[in-house]
Design a protein around this motif. Structure first.
Motif: not given
Lengths: 378, 276
Positions: A246, A249-250, A304-306, A312-313, A318, A321-322, A325-326, B237, B247
């Motif tokens: 975390m 992230l960059d 998934h991120s709609y 979003v991703r 992205k 990374k999700q 990191t998760h 989502n 999500h």
């Protein structure tokens, strides 16, 4: 006290399970890999097979050992039996006035006895228990499958090229979560009991108690398997990875790995702990009913991120990374554990051979290679 | 019956159009005996359109009848398109309530600043009704709402009614406006300069597009408004609403479960990163 189950007695084990009403599943060679399928005879086991695993590679080879569990793992863990790839959640009927009656749909099938789960698979199951059973809300379907599963683990006597369960402390020897645990030695298995159900089962087989030499041989098998591992998770997969990820992230590595990643989602499909799913609707032909179901989803998809008109991703960077990191980081916040159990499947089944231990090493600045013990001693 | 895992039948008892693509459905359980359903302002329900699927929609209390649950919805996808075509008397499935709502207990004795943008005004309506119902427990109420174009403003009548109440100040902003727009033309953050905030005795609750919320937080902190006194409602989502489908993950939080309302310091780090 451990027991000894001779090869000749393996079919008695299958018969005893069938007599108790279980559908027996065990490993067998299919489509160039080892999968769990209906097991009716010990002959079906992958005798003499060994898997050569590398990043992006899985090859079955004949081993000089004529043993039935001389391999590491196949693409499946226990996950597909408990958190099924597709499953109905509830159904609805609409009456003439247009009112709805909703009804939960619970699975209906014989209880399953799984033979051949590995220590990392049991660790994966324990992680999914936290996600789907032990939180604020339990999952009814998962609970049903969980209560109808008997697990006969088989401890690893060999580690594949992508195994790193020693560093994640999830193997190679199973320590909990099984009803029986077997370790293959010459001519049979040393059997340890992990539950009352397991105790009843082994009692019904009238096995001999294992001799000291057999117990020692089994212990040596686990040590040998552990010593074969060449890969490790940096920081031994500890909570420290959370802050490292975390706080980075960059990091330029995200862009670099995104150039290789195909965003295909294979890693999430084979992972024993990935739990993302999306819900689907299946209306009946007469228009008066509908089944609400779920199926596995992956954080590597756009959908998934709609959220209302935007994603979003929207880039692979992205999404990777999700995932990482998760899996290795924020999983700790959610479930007080890492989401990684060291099975190496995501490394093996990645079409381009991305190795999460290597990606983590690049970001953490700590090697993912096990220092040879002899080298270390000298 | 458990309303968390499996929906329950409801009937539309009122329906109104708020704009060309925003509408409100007021639902009532068909099982009128059902008494164990209670929600907190800021929580949401999963509404089910027969044969199509579910969507998460925040619950608006109407402040009067606790047996009626209003949901203000924008038409953006298959489910919401279908819901928009339903009429009074039609049925909708409902699961809920889910999530953690607004910290109204922490706001007691303080002024309350409600900052919303676009349809973010909907989840905040329940805050306003709650405060008006328990008026003596709270100080001044500031209601700030921003829209892209003045014609996007919904709940016009309610804003007028609230503005007329004592100790309530309503300020509206539109990025662009048509003639006769009574509010400010410009950014919502500029409204913060028009109100007389007591930065040390106010709780701020915010809901709207993340860009607007980031800008509002930035302006507030410039005004020495404490970060810990800012709460915001986030959105991602959501398919299961119980933290299982994955999500709505926002770092270590599931927005459906740990949110949707968060204390700003808790989400600050990721709110300023893309892709979470």
């Amino acid at each position: 006290m451990p027991y000894f189950l001779a090869y000749e007695q393996f079919n008695d084990l299958i018969s005893a399970l069938n007599a108790l009403g279980y559908r027996c599943l065990g490993p067998q060679v299919q489509d160039g890999t080892i999968v769990f399928d209906d097991l009716t005879d010990a002959k079906q086991l992958p005798w003499g097979m060994r898997d050569a695993q590398k990043p992006g590679q899985y090859r079955l080879q004949k081993s000089e050992l004529n043993e039935s569990f001389a391999w590491a793992n196949g693409p499946q863990a226990i996950k597909p039996l408990l958190f099924k790839p597709k499953e109905s959640l509830w159904r609805v009927e609409r009456d003439e006035e247009g009112a709805f009656t909703f009804k939960e749909t619970l699975p209906e099938h014989k209880p399953i006895a799984l033979i051949g789960a590995r220590s990392c698979d049991l660790a994966g199951m324990a992680v999914q228990d936290k996600t789907l059973l032990k939180g604020q809300y339990g999952d009814q379907q998962y609970r049903w499958h969980r209560e109808h599963l008997l697990v006969i683990a088989v401890n690893c006597s060999y580690s594949g090229g992508n195994c790193f369960c020693v560093s994640t402390k999830t193997g190679p020897k199973a320590t909990s979560g099984y009803d029986l645990a077997l370790t293959e030695i010459q001519n049979g298995f040393v059997v340890e009991v992990g539950s009352d159900k397991g105790r009843d089962l082994i009692d019904s087989l009238h096995c001999n108690e294992a001799e000291a030499a057999e117990i020692a041989a089994a212990a040596q098998r686990s040590i040998d398997a552990a010593n074969m591992q060449t890969k490790r998770m940096p920081k031994d997969n500890s909570r420290a990875l959370r802050d490292i990820l975390m706080n980075n992230l960059d990091h330029p590595r995200w862009q670099e790995v995104a150039e290789r990643c195909l965003s295909c989602g294979n890693c999430t499909a084979v992972c024993p702990t990935c739990f993302c799913h999306h819900q689907t609707e299946h209306p009946t032909v007469d228009g008066n009913g509908s089944v609400h179901a779920r199926e596995w989803d992956s954080c590597f998809t756009q959908g998934h991120s709609y959220i209302h008109g935007q994603v979003v991703r929207d880039t692979t960077e992205k999404r990777y990374k999700q995932w990482l990191t998760h899996k290795l980081g924020t999983w700790w916040d959610q479930f007080d554990t890492s989401g990684c159990v060291g099975c190496g499947r995501c490394v093996t089944w990645c079409p381009v051979g991305i190795d999460l231990t290597e990606e983590m090493a690049a970001i953490a600045g700590e090697s993912n290679v096990v220092v040879d013990k002899k080298e270390k001693d000298s | 019956m458990n309303v968390i895992d499996t929906p329950i039948d409801t009937k539309i008892v009122a329906r109104s159009d708020e704009s060309s693509d925003i509408f409100t459905l007021t639902l009532q359980f068909t099982d009128t005996e059902k008494k164990d359903y209670a929600f907190q302002p800021g929580q949401f329900n999963m509404l089910y359109l027969f044969g199509v699927g579910e969507v998460p929609i925040s619950i608006l209390s109407n402040g009067v009848d606790n047996r009626l649950y209003a949901h203000t919805i924008r038409r953006v996808g298959r489910v919401t398109d279908g819901l928009s075509l339903l009429q009074v008397g039609d049925h909708v499935g409902l699961r809920g309530p889910f999530g953690r709502g607004w910290p109204l207990d922490l706001a007691q004795g303080k002024d309350v600043l409600v900052i919303t943008g676009g349809l973010g005004c909907a989840p905040s309506v329940s805050i306003i009704y709650h405060i008006l119902k328990h008026r003596a427990d709270f100080g001044r109420l500031f209601i700030l709402q921003g829209v892209k174009h003045s014609s996007d403003l919904i709940f016009k009548k309610q804003y007028e009614q609230w503005a007329a109440l004592p100790n309530v100040q309503v300020a509206l902003a539109a990025d662009s406006s048509q003639p006769n727009w009574p509010g400010h033309t410009g950014l919502i953050t500029e409204l913060l300069d028009q109100i007389n905030l007591d930065v040390n005795n106010t709780l701020c609750m915010m809901c709207g597009p993340e860009g607007m919320m980031r800008a509002s937080v930035q302006r507030l902190t410039q005004m020495h408004f404490p970060e810990e006194a800012i709460y915001l409602s986030l959105e991602r989502n959501m398919e299961c609403a119980v933290g299982h489908c994955g999500h709505c993950q926002f770092g270590g939080d599931f927005i459906c479960k740990e949110g949707p309302v968060f204390n700003y310091p808790q989400v600050k780090a990721l709110l300023n990163k893309k892709g979470f």
